[in-house]
Design an enzyme around this catalytic site. Structure first.
Site, PDB file in Angstrom:
ATOM      1  N   GLU A  73       0.884  -1.273  -0.040  1.00 34.53           N
ATOM      2  CA  GLU A  73       0.628  -0.128  -0.274  1.00 34.53           C
ATOM      3  C   GLU A  73       1.163   1.689  -0.001  1.00 34.53           C
ATOM      4  O   GLU A  73       0.146   2.364  -0.546  1.00 34.53           O
ATOM      5  CB  GLU A  73      -1.164   0.091   0.976  1.00 34.53           C
ATOM      6  CG  GLU A  73      -1.680  -0.840   1.332  1.00 34.53           C
ATOM      7  CD  GLU A  73      -1.837  -2.602   1.821  1.00 34.53           C
ATOM      8  OE1 GLU A  73      -0.476  -3.060   1.895  1.00 34.53           O
ATOM      9  OE2 GLU A  73      -2.476  -2.865   1.776  1.00 34.53           O
ATOM     10  N   PHE A 135     -11.733  -7.324  14.386  1.00 32.08           N
ATOM     11  CA  PHE A 135     -10.502  -6.827  13.184  1.00 32.08           C
ATOM     12  C   PHE A 135      -9.950  -6.301  12.358  1.00 32.08           C
ATOM     13  O   PHE A 135     -10.805  -6.052  11.918  1.00 32.08           O
ATOM     14  CB  PHE A 135     -10.593  -9.171  12.526  1.00 32.08           C
ATOM     15  CG  PHE A 135      -9.778  -9.025  11.808  1.00 32.08           C
ATOM     16  CD1 PHE A 135      -8.749  -9.682  12.182  1.00 32.08           C
ATOM     17  CD2 PHE A 135     -10.154  -9.631  10.341  1.00 32.08           C
ATOM     18  CE1 PHE A 135      -7.521 -10.282  11.329  1.00 32.08           C
ATOM     19  CE2 PHE A 135      -8.919  -9.591   9.270  1.00 32.08           C
ATOM     20  CZ  PHE A 135      -8.461 -10.311  10.040  1.00 32.08           C
ATOM     21  N   GLN A 136      -8.719  -6.593  12.120  1.00 32.97           N
ATOM     22  CA  GLN A 136      -8.383  -5.236  11.477  1.00 32.97           C
ATOM     23  C   GLN A 136      -8.748  -4.146  11.641  1.00 32.97           C
ATOM     24  O   GLN A 136      -8.726  -3.423  10.513  1.00 32.97           O
ATOM     25  CB  GLN A 136      -8.041  -6.015  10.210  1.00 32.97           C
ATOM     26  CG  GLN A 136      -7.249  -6.813   9.908  1.00 32.97           C
ATOM     27  CD  GLN A 136      -6.744  -7.339   8.095  1.00 32.97           C
ATOM     28  OE1 GLN A 136      -8.183  -7.261   7.480  1.00 32.97           O
ATOM     29  NE2 GLN A 136      -6.275  -7.697   8.015  1.00 32.97           N
ATOM     30  N   LYS A 185     -17.077  -0.400   7.196  1.00 31.14           N
ATOM     31  CA  LYS A 185     -18.020  -1.820   5.730  1.00 31.14           C
ATOM     32  C   LYS A 185     -19.475  -1.040   5.286  1.00 31.14           C
ATOM     33  O   LYS A 185     -20.544  -1.329   4.898  1.00 31.14           O
ATOM     34  CB  LYS A 185     -18.104  -2.409   6.665  1.00 31.14           C
ATOM     35  CG  LYS A 185     -17.911  -3.777   5.346  1.00 31.14           C
ATOM     36  CD  LYS A 185     -16.931  -5.139   6.137  1.00 31.14           C
ATOM     37  CE  LYS A 185     -17.772  -6.032   4.821  1.00 31.14           C
ATOM     38  NZ  LYS A 185     -16.547  -7.336   4.886  1.00 31.14           N
ATOM     39  N   MET A 497      24.645   7.739   0.442  1.00 34.86           N
ATOM     40  CA  MET A 497      24.623   9.864   1.123  1.00 34.86           C
ATOM     41  C   MET A 497      24.667   9.697   2.487  1.00 34.86           C
ATOM     42  O   MET A 497      25.482  10.653   3.222  1.00 34.86           O
ATOM     43  CB  MET A 497      22.841   9.660   1.213  1.00 34.86           C
ATOM     44  CG  MET A 497      23.097  11.355   1.937  1.00 34.86           C
ATOM     45  SD  MET A 497      24.224  12.551   1.080  1.00 34.86           S
ATOM     46  CE  MET A 497      23.710  13.363  -0.805  1.00 34.86           C
TER      47      MET A 497
END
Ligand SMILES: Cc1cc2nc3c(=O)[nH]c(=O)nc-3n(C[C@H](O)[C@H](O)[C@H](O)COP(=O)(O)OP(=O)(O)OC[C@H]3O[C@@H](n4cnc5c(N)ncnc54)[C@H](O)[C@@H]3O)c2cc1C
Ligand SMILES: Cc1ncc(C[n+]2csc(CCOP(=O)(O)OP(=O)(O)O)c2C)c(N)n1
Ligand SMILES: [Mg+2]
Length: 595
Positions: A73, A135-136, A185, A497
């Site tokens: 993501e 959940f999640q 949802k 760097m």
């Protein structure tokens, strides 16, 4: 931001996507989501599905919106960001709840620090179980509060259209930035009446301080008239407000040289005789010296980042300062200014220009020119080919061979600075890079976004061996989406760097910077992407030619000098003129040492 147009804007009347827009219709929240996005002109979104966003994915097939399946993501947020930077429109990323949403955070912060308009859509658990550690479930609006311009949690389908339209307006108006819309949802599943027109946000009202009066304009014009050693700063705001012509008009009319920030590169043509080049930590020495000697700075759409100013107490002490800036919070934040013109840069310059008359700038321009001579003879690209491959050579050749017309998307590190120094950007939106957050792993996904925004343009990734490995999984996205992107890995075997900082400031204690990498050509090959390793300068031209003429994506693994450093460098916290220069008195001596 009236000049901004999304490259892929749909015509609201004739698109089948917008059939829903004409009359109020009952739709599910998921359908409202896509119909509103389509109405806002979105044709491509970058995302990754999961349980809490599944209703939305289920409805997607009914809408003419292309979904690009990313591999992580973070990539979706960077793609949305690259899309926005290349097109001047708004990019869209989609993720599920919990880990999907948290994976977006680095990409959102990257967009926030560089003022990039993206809208991130996340699913969340049903409103009935919000707050139960379902959940999640994660409080993504809480997590992203400090890294978004604004965010929303929507738990009713009937609120969706209005919130989404507002999200787009917020993202692109004033100082642009990322907006997150978290949708439960049940809100995705519920039915509501959809009326696109009725969901139109109230017109954007600029901040009450965004008003430039006659007095300030007169003061600014007078400072310009009376200055002997002025410098214009062209920052990222030049591109964001579409003020390229106005900056040029100001510079040419008053014969004032223009220095650019990293994010301003391309806002004023590199080949223009008044273009000085980049300022700051790795800017050209003559630019930093000119700033320290200047009696007037006209800062246009830039925010005096510490990479630009060095030590503030010794920064441009001889100069009066004019700051043209859309965000009042940026004025007098780092550098105290004499005149603040708070508003959209293009509009302010349009008001200022009629008050600025021609000046003779020749003496000052000559002084700056004289200070260039000694510097350019040290320039590594002017040295004879010693058999070594320097990143500077690669960047220079890439610029020469692409005619400076390609979109270059860089990662973060030494290669990013060499690109800024040796690729001469003529046009706006041809350099896409993470400046403020300095996010390694940005280049590959951002380039995918840029290619979707500008499918006809040649797009190059320029990444270090370290940063490339952070998001290399997106190679598979390129293949799945069948897009043409060329990739140049500047492979120096180090987190270069950081190694440079260790060399300069930590007694060359190379702790955790030597880097073992996979064979990038084989890695590309595993994805079905052809590639080639390049070890000598003489091989660069043919390699670039081959990459450009190959139909699909191509990867070049440039095995460059391992312990080269970016010069000049202002050590963090030092004054702008206290630059570390490339060692060696005589540039030819340097070459001998190298061999
Ligand atoms: C390794 C590394 C090294 C770096 N070295 C350098 C260096 O040597 N030199 C350098 O310049 N940078 C360097 N940077 C980048 C630096 O950190 C900053 O990101 C950069 O200087 C910011 O440029 P900016 O102020 O033009 O853009 P931004 O940070 O994007 O700021 C733009 C400003 O313009 C304003 N603005 C936006 N829209 C408008 C509008 N319509 N009208 C008016 N104003 C508007 C915004 O409010 C904002 O204040 C480096 C970054 C990295 C990662
Ligand atoms: C995500 C992230 N982690 C760490 C850093 C700190 N950092 C800045 S530059 C750099 C080294 C980059 O190495 P590489 O990608 O090989 O590029 P090079 O400097 O060698 O060109 C690191 C570790 C960062 N900017 N971003
Ligand atoms: Mg490296």
């Amino acid at each position: 931001m009236g000049t901004k147009t999304n490259a892929n804007t749909l015509n609201a009347n004739d698109s089948q996507a917008n059939a829903h827009l004409n009359a109020p219709t009952p739709l599910t929240g998921s359908e409202i989501l896509w119909a509103t996005l389509a109405g806002e002109g979105v044709t491509t979104v970058f995302g990754y599905p999961g349980g809490a966003i599944l209703p939305a994915y289920d409805a997607l097939r009914k809408f003419p919106i292309r979904h690009v399946l990313v591999r992580h993501e973070q990539g979706a947020a960077h793609m949305a960001d690259g899309y926005a930077r290349a097109s001047g429109g708004v990019g869209v990323a989609v993720a599920t709840s919990g880990p999907g949403a948290t994976n977006l955070v680095t990409g959102i912060a990257t967009a926030m620090l560089d003022s990039i308009p993206i809208v991130c859509i996340t699913g969340n658990v049903s409103s009935k179980v919000l707050g139960t550690d379902a959940f999640q479930e994660i409080d993504i609006t809480g997590i992203t509060l400090p890294v978004t311009k604004h965010n929303f949690l929507v738990n009713k389908a009937e609120d969706l259209a209005q919130v989404l339209r507002q999200a787009f307006q917020i993202a692109k108006s004033g100082r642009p930035g990322p907006v997150l819309v978290d949708i439960t949802k049940d809100a995705q599943q519920a039915l509501a009446t959809f009326d696109f027109e009725a969901a139109k946000p109230r017109p954007y009202r600029p901040h009450p301080m965004l008003h430039v009066g006659d007095t300030e304009l007169t003061q600014a014009a007078e400072l310009i008239r009376n200055s002997k050693r002025p410098v214009i700063f062209a920052g990222h705001g030049v591109m964001e407000s579409g003020a390229m012509e106005q900056i040029r008009a100001l510079a040419e009319r008053a014969q004032i040289p223009v220095a650019l920030t990293l994010l301003g590169l391309g806002g004023f043509p590199a080949s223009h005789p008044l273009n000085l080049g980049m300022m700051g930590m790795h800017g050209e020495a003559w630019v930093n010296d000119a700033i320290q000697e200047a009696d007037l700075l006209i800062a246009c759409g830039m925010r005096f980042d510490d990479r630009v100013t060095g030590k503030l107490s010794s920064y441009a002490t001889k100069a009066k300062k004019i700051h043209i800036e859309v965000d009042p919070a940026e004025v007098n934040k780092n550098v105290k200014v004499d005149v603040a013109l708070v508003g959209d840069l293009r509009e302010v310059l349009e008001s200022l220009l009629p008050r600025v008359s021609g000046r003779d700038g020749s003496a000052w321009l000559k002084t700056i020119d004289a200070s260039k001579g000694a510097v350019s003879v040290r320039d590594i690209k002017n040295l004879p080919d010693s058999g070594h491959l320097y990143a500077a050579h690669v960047m220079h050749d890439l610029w020469r061979m692409t005619g400076g017309d390609a979109i270059i998307v860089t990662d973060v590190g030494q290669h990013q600075m060499w690109e800024a120094q040796y690729f001469r950007h003529e046009k706006p939106r041809t350099l896409i890079t993470s400046g403020g957050l300095g996010t390694m792993g940005y280049a590959l996904p951002a380039a995918i976004g840029a290619k979707f925004a500008c499918p006809q343009k040649e797009v190059w990734v320029v990444a270090g061996d370290g940063g490339f490995q952070m998001t290399a999984a997106e190679l598979a996205t390129i293949v799945q989406e069948k897009i043409k992107i060329n990739i140049a890995v500047i492979n120096n075997g180090y987190l270069g760097m950081v190694r440079q900082w260790q060399e300069f400031f930590y007694e060359s204690n190379y702790e955790a910077t030597p880097l073992v990498s996979p064979d990038f050509v084989k890695l590309a090959d595993a994805h079905g992407i052809p590639g080639r390793a390049v070890r000598k300068r003489a091989e660069v031209e043919d390699a670039v030619k081959t990459a450009r003429s190959t139909d699909g994506p191509f990867l070049l693994n440039f095995l460059v000098e391992k312990e080269d450093s970016v010069y000049p460098m202002i050590p963090a916290g030092s004054a702008l003129h206290e630059m570390i220069r490339r060692p060696g008195k005589d540039p030819l001596e340097e070459t001998a040492e190298d061999e």
